[in-house]
Design an enzyme around this catalytic site. Sequence first.
Site, short mmCIF file in Angstrom:
data_model
loop_
_atom_site.label_atom_id
_atom_site.label_comp_id
_atom_site.label_asym_id
_atom_site.label_seq_id
_atom_site.Cartn_x
_atom_site.Cartn_y
_atom_site.Cartn_z
N GLU A 198 23.83 14.84 -28.68
CA GLU A 198 23.85 13.40 -28.37
C GLU A 198 25.09 12.73 -28.93
O GLU A 198 25.50 13.01 -30.07
CB GLU A 198 22.59 12.73 -28.96
CG GLU A 198 21.30 13.24 -28.32
CD GLU A 198 20.08 12.41 -28.70
OE1 GLU A 198 19.11 12.41 -27.92
OE2 GLU A 198 20.09 11.76 -29.77
N GLU B 170 23.62 13.44 -33.01
CA GLU B 170 22.68 14.48 -33.43
C GLU B 170 22.51 15.54 -32.35
O GLU B 170 22.95 15.37 -31.21
CB GLU B 170 21.30 13.87 -33.77
CG GLU B 170 20.58 13.29 -32.57
CD GLU B 170 19.07 13.19 -32.77
OE1 GLU B 170 18.52 13.86 -33.65
OE2 GLU B 170 18.44 12.45 -31.99
N ASN C 106 19.39 17.74 -30.55
CA ASN C 106 17.96 17.97 -30.42
C ASN C 106 17.75 19.42 -30.01
O ASN C 106 18.13 19.82 -28.91
CB ASN C 106 17.35 17.01 -29.39
CG ASN C 106 17.31 15.59 -29.93
OD1 ASN C 106 16.97 15.38 -31.10
ND2 ASN C 106 17.70 14.64 -29.11
N GLU D 145 13.64 14.20 -20.90
CA GLU D 145 14.48 13.88 -19.74
C GLU D 145 15.18 15.10 -19.14
O GLU D 145 16.09 14.96 -18.32
CB GLU D 145 15.51 12.82 -20.14
CG GLU D 145 16.49 13.20 -21.25
CD GLU D 145 16.00 12.83 -22.66
OE1 GLU D 145 14.77 12.79 -22.86
OE2 GLU D 145 16.85 12.62 -23.54
N ARG E 94 10.48 6.10 -18.02
CA ARG E 94 9.32 6.46 -18.84
C ARG E 94 8.20 5.43 -18.63
O ARG E 94 8.31 4.29 -19.04
CB ARG E 94 9.70 6.51 -20.32
CG ARG E 94 10.70 7.62 -20.57
CD ARG E 94 10.75 8.00 -22.02
NE ARG E 94 11.83 8.96 -22.23
CZ ARG E 94 12.07 9.57 -23.38
NH1 ARG E 94 11.32 9.29 -24.43
NH2 ARG E 94 13.06 10.42 -23.48
N ASP F 43 -23.62 -3.24 24.39
CA ASP F 43 -25.07 -3.17 24.16
C ASP F 43 -25.54 -1.78 23.77
O ASP F 43 -26.45 -1.64 22.95
CB ASP F 43 -25.84 -3.66 25.40
CG ASP F 43 -27.25 -4.11 25.03
OD1 ASP F 43 -27.57 -4.13 23.83
OD2 ASP F 43 -28.03 -4.43 25.95
N ASP G 211 -30.65 -17.77 27.79
CA ASP G 211 -31.33 -18.46 26.70
C ASP G 211 -32.63 -17.71 26.45
O ASP G 211 -33.33 -17.34 27.39
CB ASP G 211 -31.63 -19.92 27.10
CG ASP G 211 -32.35 -20.65 25.98
OD1 ASP G 211 -31.67 -21.14 25.07
OD2 ASP G 211 -33.61 -20.68 26.01
N LYS H 296 -32.37 -10.16 33.10
CA LYS H 296 -32.06 -9.53 31.82
C LYS H 296 -33.36 -9.09 31.16
O LYS H 296 -34.08 -9.89 30.56
CB LYS H 296 -31.31 -10.55 30.95
CG LYS H 296 -30.86 -10.03 29.61
CD LYS H 296 -29.90 -11.04 28.98
CE LYS H 296 -29.81 -10.93 27.47
NZ LYS H 296 -29.50 -9.61 26.96
N HIS I 82 -30.25 -5.92 34.23
CA HIS I 82 -30.03 -5.31 32.92
C HIS I 82 -31.37 -4.89 32.35
O HIS I 82 -32.32 -5.65 32.37
CB HIS I 82 -29.39 -6.36 31.99
CG HIS I 82 -29.27 -5.93 30.57
ND1 HIS I 82 -28.19 -5.21 30.10
CD2 HIS I 82 -30.07 -6.14 29.49
CE1 HIS I 82 -28.33 -5.00 28.80
NE2 HIS I 82 -29.47 -5.55 28.39
N HIS J 218 -33.45 -1.98 29.31
CA HIS J 218 -33.36 -1.01 28.22
C HIS J 218 -34.29 0.13 28.55
O HIS J 218 -35.33 -0.07 29.18
CB HIS J 218 -33.74 -1.65 26.88
CG HIS J 218 -32.68 -2.57 26.37
ND1 HIS J 218 -31.83 -2.24 25.34
CD2 HIS J 218 -32.31 -3.82 26.77
CE1 HIS J 218 -31.00 -3.24 25.10
NE2 HIS J 218 -31.28 -4.23 25.97
N THR K 7 -33.60 -9.85 20.84
CA THR K 7 -33.10 -9.33 19.57
C THR K 7 -32.10 -10.33 19.02
O THR K 7 -31.04 -10.52 19.59
CB THR K 7 -32.38 -8.00 19.79
OG1 THR K 7 -33.24 -7.17 20.52
CG2 THR K 7 -32.01 -7.37 18.48
P1 ADP Z 1 16.71 9.76 -33.02
O1 ADP Z 1 16.67 11.03 -33.79
O2 ADP Z 1 15.63 8.84 -33.38
O3 ADP Z 1 16.84 10.02 -31.57
P2 ADP Z 1 19.50 9.05 -32.93
O4 ADP Z 1 20.44 9.30 -34.04
O5 ADP Z 1 19.63 9.95 -31.77
O6 ADP Z 1 18.04 9.03 -33.50
O7 ADP Z 1 19.70 7.57 -32.46
C1 ADP Z 1 18.87 6.99 -31.51
C2 ADP Z 1 19.50 5.73 -30.97
O8 ADP Z 1 19.74 4.82 -32.03
C3 ADP Z 1 20.85 5.91 -30.34
O9 ADP Z 1 20.77 6.31 -28.98
C4 ADP Z 1 21.46 4.54 -30.49
O10 ADP Z 1 20.98 3.65 -29.53
C5 ADP Z 1 20.94 4.11 -31.85
N1 ADP Z 1 21.91 4.49 -32.89
C6 ADP Z 1 21.86 5.53 -33.71
N2 ADP Z 1 22.91 5.56 -34.51
C7 ADP Z 1 23.68 4.49 -34.19
C8 ADP Z 1 24.91 3.97 -34.67
N3 ADP Z 1 25.55 4.53 -35.67
N4 ADP Z 1 25.40 2.87 -34.07
C9 ADP Z 1 24.74 2.29 -33.07
N5 ADP Z 1 23.58 2.71 -32.59
C10 ADP Z 1 23.05 3.81 -33.15
MN MN Z 2 18.36 11.05 -30.59
#
Ligand code: ADP
Ligand code: MN
Length: 856
Positions: A311, A324, A326, A332, A377, A511, A617, A680, A710, A712, A847
């Site tokens: 990220e 970071e 993941n 997603e 989401r 009918d 009638d 009728k 008519h 029945h 009827t």
């Molecule tokens: P998480 O582990 O909760 O996903 P992240 O480090 O990926 O945390 O951050 C999630 C979101 O938080 C980012 O997408 C951004 O919107 C905001 N964020 C995190 N760090 C910063 C930063 N230094 N400046 C601005 N926004 C940040």
């Molecule tokens: Mn994140």
Amino acid sequence: MLQLHFVKGGLTFLGIKRINVLSAAFQSTQRVEYKPIKKVLVANRGEIATRVFRACTELGIRTVAVYSEQDTGQIHRQKADEAYLIGKGLPPVQAYLHIPDIIKVAKENNVDAVHPGYGFLSERSDFAQACTDAGVRFIGPTPEVVQKMGDKVEARAIAISAGVPVVPGTDSPITCLTEAKEFSDKYGFPIIFKAAFGGGGRGMRVVRSYEELEENYTRAYSEALSAFGNGSLFVEKFIEKPRHIEVQILGDKFGNVVHLYERDCSIQRRHQKVVEIAPAALLDPQLRDRLTHDSVKLAKQVGYENAGTVEFLVDKHGKHYFIEVNSRLQVEHTVTEEITDVDLVHAQIHISEGKSLPELGLKQENIRINGCAIQCRVTTEDPARGFQPDTGRIETNIPFLQNVLNNNQFLQGTVDTQFIDENPDLFNLRPVQNRAQKLLHYLGHVMVNGPTTPIPVKVKPSSVDPVVPPIPMGESPSGFRDILLREGPEKFAKAIRQHQGLMLMDTTFRDAHQSLLATRVRTHDLKKIAPFVSQNFNNLFSLENWGGATFDVAMRFLYECPWRRLQELRQLIPNIPFQMLLRGANAVGYTNYPDNAVFKFCEVAKENGMDIFRVFDSLNYLPNMILGMEAAGQAGGVVEAAISYTGDVADPTRTKYTLDYYVNLAEALVKAGTHILCIKDMAGLLKPKASDMLIRALRDRFPDVPIHVHTHDTAGAGVASMLACAHAGADIVDVAVDSMSGMTSQPSMGALVACTKGTDQDTGIQLEKVFDYSEYWEVARGLYSAFDCTATMKSGNSDVYENEIPGGQYTNLHFQAHSMGLGNKFKEVKKAYAEANKILGDVIKVTYFDIYYDYI
Ligand code: ADP
Ligand code: MN
């Protein structure tokens, strides 16, 4: 510069060193054995568990689910080949975090590999380790890599060592507020506190001034502690209005890494993704290269195996910063699958089996972006109430997402992570109508509980759809309506009178189904057969398709417009005259209407396609009839004054309704200008001998007036009587198509056609066409079985001559008796009816549909 960082964070430094050595070792000496996976356990629930099961099934792999006690009825349990309870006695989340139970299930059931999904244990190195120790493969990176990536501070250090830019931040967790102050002194506000072991946007606090520092520090710390079991925080410079762009990567056991391009996840709320898009809109190709290149470099640096995401934040100047990794599959991931055509879960499993990326066809140059994909989401949160958790059907944040998708800034592709906060108009939510939901709910209700409209009997409709017999192409052949339109009602009546042979009116469109199916036949089924009728029955005198019950049932039960029915049938059948029943001054209602209402009604009916008005009638009360006749006549319609028949003119002991009575009444009606005279016989009391006497007398007295009868078929003598009428000089008799005839309905069309064939009364109708027409209705009738009188009534009954109950009322009374538990006493009910008639002075009985429907 780099060195300095490492020294400060010594531990990290060592870690990286070791990884470098490891990854080098992979490339040179590691020999990976290919071990196929035959059985996968998914240590998760809900959507992602189902997603992984699907991939396994596609690959011929057996699947194992684990579920908490609370999730016994959850779908993921049903989707797996095997399912086992874990975390007995624990709250639901704790159950899925119960490593020993999960490992136990895996070992006891010969599981080869565990897929952690996302959330829960997916980024827990101790879980990855426990799997490995138990001899079960963990579908993900090695425990060491999971551990390093789970620590954001360490991940940052790895990024730095790989030469990937990071947001300026502390190199290690801070231990006191002073360190945070030092950081802000150096870099200035705003800054952001982040949990070192955080995720899902939690444990994060933005600070914009000194005053806010302490409080946010404390809060972030306790939030991190409670959410992640570790309060350790680090500080980063807060980037204003960045885009969040992340890169999907895949690594194998041989040190190969590819990327599958990026996803833009800038649309966030509280640092959590709301909408994800692949690829990122308006992304500078050079920036894309830098992001993907850095991601691959970083993954190689740590010997990253399996699927992962790197990220980044991209600031307003197009500068990118790593935030970071993941080390798992993400929610997603599907948008990437859509645009690259790579099934990431398949890839994850194959990589775990020991296949290399090239073996899987995953060479960088083969991976291309094709199209784009968006994921929203849908959550159980209510945006109108500050995204509070909500219960019930999942509808709630959908209108909010629609606002996002329709937003101009979003459409221009220029959104950043502060987009939602800065656009309060996204919260102008239109209350949803949930039409589709309501419809589904209704259908479900009907499926489970049966029809919502009252029905007399609980018989299911047949599932066979009626088939319309072949219809010749081209315009309909000319019919009697052409004469009527061309020459007007008087000359039309003359033409009818002069016509050789017996003419028929078909009551199937009114009918017949009124008498047999409680008038429930929908326009839909009438329209389907209408063109066939128009093509093959052009020499019918008329088609009866409208009356009081039509209005009542269409509006009360079918939710149809009776006028629309008239218009549509008119279009489909332009050549045959339409006939309706008009209750004199009561028109099609149950009460005397103001004269002008009746006049207007006839006028509009005529305009919409009605031709012949059968005016009657129930008590043969002349003034009421005359009013209806005038209204029909003034509207330009054909007036057919109908005398309600009761009693028996051939029985000399009956003195009230004698031959004279009828002839005198007819005299008055002819004088009043009726175009056609009708008898009728609502109860089907007209026997052949009486038919002969009555019709002959009328014929003699009014040689120029067409006579229409008519009846029945309640007793079963209908055909005989109608033949007698025809023989005595009637011009027209009423019939219903065979499968809709008999019993309380009209006599059979086919029978009348066949019996008159080759005689003076020949109808000119082709019997084979009657068969086709009848077959359609035989099947169509099955759709209305819940309303079909044959559910309780199996035959006609000649005791009608005793009790004189009109056809429709007879059916009604029969249902009513059955529903009241008097089914076996119907004979007595009928006797009581006859006695009541005598007490009331022998009245004409009709009827009336308010009586008919009140009980159902
Ligand atoms: P998480 O582990 O909760 O996903 P992240 O480090 O990926 O945390 O951050 C999630 C979101 O938080 C980012 O997408 C951004 O919107 C905001 N964020 C995190 N760090 C910063 C930063 N230094 N400046 C601005 N926004 C940040
Ligand atoms: Mn994140």
